[in-house]
Design a protein around this motif. Structure first.
Motif, PDB file in Angstrom:
ATOM      1  N   SER A   1       0.703  -1.326   0.066  1.00 40.90           N
ATOM      2  CA  SER A   1       0.009   0.115  -0.052  1.00 40.90           C
ATOM      3  C   SER A   1       0.958   1.089  -0.057  1.00 40.90           C
ATOM      4  N   GLU A   2       0.705   2.106  -0.894  1.00 40.28           N
ATOM      5  CA  GLU A   2       1.416   3.461  -1.037  1.00 40.28           C
ATOM      6  C   GLU A   2       2.806   3.235  -1.697  1.00 40.28           C
ATOM      7  N   GLY A   3       3.094   2.063  -1.893  1.00 37.49           N
ATOM      8  CA  GLY A   3       4.363   1.629  -2.746  1.00 37.49           C
ATOM      9  C   GLY A   3       4.706   2.443  -4.053  1.00 37.49           C
ATOM     10  N   GLU A   4       5.711   2.738  -4.364  1.00 38.38           N
ATOM     11  CA  GLU A   4       6.232   3.443  -5.227  1.00 38.38           C
ATOM     12  C   GLU A   4       6.974   3.029  -6.399  1.00 38.38           C
ATOM     13  N   LEU A   5       6.393   3.367  -7.722  1.00 39.20           N
ATOM     14  CA  LEU A   5       6.886   3.095  -9.018  1.00 39.20           C
ATOM     15  C   LEU A   5       7.352   3.976  -9.630  1.00 39.20           C
ATOM     16  N   LEU A   6       9.025   3.623 -10.168  1.00 37.64           N
ATOM     17  CA  LEU A   6       9.717   4.767 -10.889  1.00 37.64           C
ATOM     18  C   LEU A   6      10.392   3.951 -12.244  1.00 37.64           C
ATOM     19  N   ILE A   7      10.038   4.656 -13.330  1.00 35.11           N
ATOM     20  CA  ILE A   7      10.202   4.021 -14.682  1.00 35.11           C
ATOM     21  C   ILE A   7      10.945   5.099 -15.609  1.00 35.11           C
ATOM     22  N   GLU A   8      12.132   4.686 -16.148  1.00 41.02           N
ATOM     23  CA  GLU A   8      13.099   5.412 -17.019  1.00 41.02           C
ATOM     24  C   GLU A   8      12.063   5.431 -18.223  1.00 41.02           C
ATOM     25  N   MET A   9      11.897   6.681 -19.105  1.00 41.10           N
ATOM     26  CA  MET A   9      11.372   6.358 -20.361  1.00 41.10           C
ATOM     27  C   MET A   9      11.744   7.269 -21.150  1.00 41.10           C
ATOM     28  N   GLY A  10      11.624   7.236 -22.709  1.00 41.97           N
ATOM     29  CA  GLY A  10      12.211   7.742 -23.828  1.00 41.97           C
ATOM     30  C   GLY A  10      11.974   9.203 -23.997  1.00 41.97           C
ATOM     31  N   HIS A  11      12.562  10.234 -24.729  1.00 42.89           N
ATOM     32  CA  HIS A  11      12.610  11.595 -24.535  1.00 42.89           C
ATOM     33  C   HIS A  11      11.155  12.149 -25.085  1.00 42.89           C
ATOM     34  N   ASN A  12      10.449  11.375 -25.606  1.00 41.27           N
ATOM     35  CA  ASN A  12       9.017  11.825 -26.355  1.00 41.27           C
ATOM     36  C   ASN A  12       8.044  11.036 -25.748  1.00 41.27           C
ATOM     37  N   GLN A  13       8.156  10.345 -24.541  1.00 45.05           N
ATOM     38  CA  GLN A  13       7.153   9.368 -24.131  1.00 45.05           C
ATOM     39  C   GLN A  13       6.135   9.918 -23.016  1.00 45.05           C
ATOM     40  N   LEU A  14       6.650  11.216 -22.488  1.00 45.88           N
ATOM     41  CA  LEU A  14       5.912  11.597 -21.027  1.00 45.88           C
ATOM     42  C   LEU A  14       4.459  11.424 -21.253  1.00 45.88           C
ATOM     43  N   ASP A  15       3.883  12.015 -22.320  1.00 42.23           N
ATOM     44  CA  ASP A  15       2.331  12.418 -22.371  1.00 42.23           C
ATOM     45  C   ASP A  15       1.698  10.975 -22.425  1.00 42.23           C
ATOM     46  N   GLU A  16       2.100  10.186 -23.189  1.00 43.68           N
ATOM     47  CA  GLU A  16       1.762   8.634 -23.341  1.00 43.68           C
ATOM     48  C   GLU A  16       1.805   7.985 -22.074  1.00 43.68           C
ATOM     49  N   VAL A  17       2.952   7.954 -21.282  1.00 49.65           N
ATOM     50  CA  VAL A  17       3.163   7.291 -20.191  1.00 49.65           C
ATOM     51  C   VAL A  17       2.260   7.932 -19.184  1.00 49.65           C
ATOM     52  N   MET A  18       2.208   9.165 -18.796  1.00 51.24           N
ATOM     53  CA  MET A  18       1.340   9.889 -18.088  1.00 51.24           C
ATOM     54  C   MET A  18      -0.328   9.296 -18.246  1.00 51.24           C
ATOM     55  N   LYS A  19      -0.522   9.468 -19.179  1.00 51.60           N
ATOM     56  CA  LYS A  19      -2.015   8.950 -19.939  1.00 51.60           C
ATOM     57  C   LYS A  19      -2.104   7.288 -18.942  1.00 51.60           C
ATOM     58  N   MET A  20      -1.097   6.378 -19.401  1.00 52.55           N
ATOM     59  CA  MET A  20      -1.519   5.076 -19.101  1.00 52.55           C
ATOM     60  C   MET A  20      -1.547   5.038 -17.501  1.00 52.55           C
ATOM     61  N   ILE A  21      -0.681   5.622 -16.857  1.00 47.25           N
ATOM     62  CA  ILE A  21      -0.915   5.703 -15.169  1.00 47.25           C
ATOM     63  C   ILE A  21      -2.017   6.305 -14.820  1.00 47.25           C
ATOM     64  N   LEU A  22      -2.640   7.441 -15.164  1.00 50.15           N
ATOM     65  CA  LEU A  22      -3.812   8.047 -14.858  1.00 50.15           C
ATOM     66  C   LEU A  22      -5.104   7.246 -15.178  1.00 50.15           C
ATOM     67  N   ASP A  23      -4.972   6.518 -16.253  1.00 52.47           N
ATOM     68  CA  ASP A  23      -6.055   5.702 -16.899  1.00 52.47           C
ATOM     69  C   ASP A  23      -6.172   4.339 -16.153  1.00 52.47           C
ATOM     70  N   ASN A  24      -4.977   3.885 -15.653  1.00 48.91           N
ATOM     71  CA  ASN A  24      -5.092   2.555 -14.740  1.00 48.91           C
ATOM     72  C   ASN A  24      -5.892   2.491 -13.544  1.00 48.91           C
ATOM     73  N   GLY A  25      -6.105   3.654 -12.841  1.00 46.94           N
ATOM     74  CA  GLY A  25      -6.859   3.730 -11.623  1.00 46.94           C
ATOM     75  C   GLY A  25      -6.243   3.420 -10.404  1.00 46.94           C
ATOM     76  N   HIS A  26      -5.036   2.718 -10.272  1.00 46.83           N
ATOM     77  CA  HIS A  26      -4.181   2.172  -9.293  1.00 46.83           C
ATOM     78  C   HIS A  26      -3.244   3.272  -8.688  1.00 46.83           C
ATOM     79  N   TYR A  27      -3.071   4.344  -9.423  1.00 44.05           N
ATOM     80  CA  TYR A  27      -1.754   4.874  -8.796  1.00 44.05           C
ATOM     81  C   TYR A  27      -2.309   6.325  -8.645  1.00 44.05           C
ATOM     82  N   SER A  28      -1.362   7.184  -7.882  1.00 43.65           N
ATOM     83  CA  SER A  28      -1.537   8.409  -7.520  1.00 43.65           C
ATOM     84  C   SER A  28      -0.432   9.211  -7.553  1.00 43.65           C
TER      85      SER A  28
END
Length: 199
Positions: A151-178
Motif C-alpha cells: 500500500s502506497e508503494g512507489e513505481l519509478l520508470i525510465e522512459m524515452g525523450h518523447n514518451q511523457l504524455d503517453e506514459v502519464m496517460k497510461m498511469i492515470l487511466d490505470n486507476g491504481h496510482y496517484s
C-alpha cells in the motif's frame, strides 16, 4: 565494471532514476524494492549503501544476470543484492515491494537501425527494443506493478525523450496510482516517471 555483449551498459539517463530512488528510500527504510539488473542495480546499491534496504535485481537474460552478479562481487555489493531470473516483476510475490524501479527498453523498433554504431553493434537487442511504439515494456509495468507493491508503494520508470504524455496517460487511466510526477535529466528532457500505489 565488467560488461559483455549480453548486458546492457546503461546510459547517463539512468543516473537520474537512481538519484530519485535514494530520496524515496528514506520513506521505506528496512523494506524491499525491485530493480533491473546491470548498471542500474550497481548505481543504486552504491547510492543506498548506508541504508538498510534490500535490492532484488531482475533480468530475463541468464547471461546478463550472470554479468550483474560478477559486477556485484567486483564492487563488494553481493551481500546487498538478490538476483532473480524473470520478466519484469514475475519472480516477485504479490504485495511484497516498497519500490519497483525499472529502466526498460523504450526505443521504437523502427528506430533501432538508426542508433549509433557503438550502441547498435554492441548492446543486446532485447535491452533496446521497446516494441512498435517503444512502450511495450512500460505498458506491461504499469498494467500490473501495483499488484506487487505494498500500500502506497512507489513505481519509478525510465522512459524515452518523447514518451511523457503517453506514459502519464497510461498511469492515470490505470486507476491504481496517484501522486504522479516526472523528473528531467541533465539535458532537461523528461526521463523518469514516478507514482504511488493508491492506499
Amino acid at each position: 565494471f565488467f560488461a559483455c555483449r549480453n548486458a546492457h551498459l546503461g546510459e547517463k539517463e539512468s543516473e537520474e532514476i537512481c538519484s530519485k530512488v535514494s530520496a524515496a528510500v528514506t520513506k521505506w527504510m528496512k523494506q524491499k524494492k525491485a530493480v533491473s539488473s546491470g548498471e542500474i542495480f550497481r548505481l543504486l546499491a552504491h547510492e543506498l549503501k548506508k541504508e538498510a534496504v534490500e535490492i532484488v535485481a531482475i533480468d530475463n537474460s541468464k547471461k546478463a544476470l550472470a554479468t550483474a552478479q560478477v559486477n556485484s562481487i567486483e564492487h563488494q555489493l553481493r551481500h546487498r543484492v538478490k538476483f532473480a531470473l524473470g520478466d519484469l516483476y514475475i519472480p516477485l510475490p504479490p504485495l511484497s515491494q516498497s519500490l519497483i524501479v525499472s529502466n526498460p527498453p523504450y526505443i521504437k523498433r523502427e528506430q533501432l537501425q538508426f542508433l549509433p554504431p557503438q550502441i547498435k553493434n554492441f548492446e543486446p537487442l532485447s535491452a533496446l527494443d521497446g516494441g512498435i511504439d517503444g512502450l511495450y515494456h512500460i505498458r506491461k509495468l504499469i498494467e500490473a506493478a501495483w499488484v506487487y507493491l505494498v500500500s502506497e508503494g512507489e513505481l519509478l520508470i525510465e522512459m524515452g525523450h518523447n514518451q511523457l504524455d503517453e506514459v502519464m496517460k497510461m498511469i492515470l487511466d490505470n486507476g491504481h496510482y496517484s501522486n504522479v510526477k516526472f523528473y528531467r535529466d541533465l539535458a532537461g528532457i523528461p526521463r523518469v516517471i514516478h507514482c504511488s500505489k493508491i492506499k
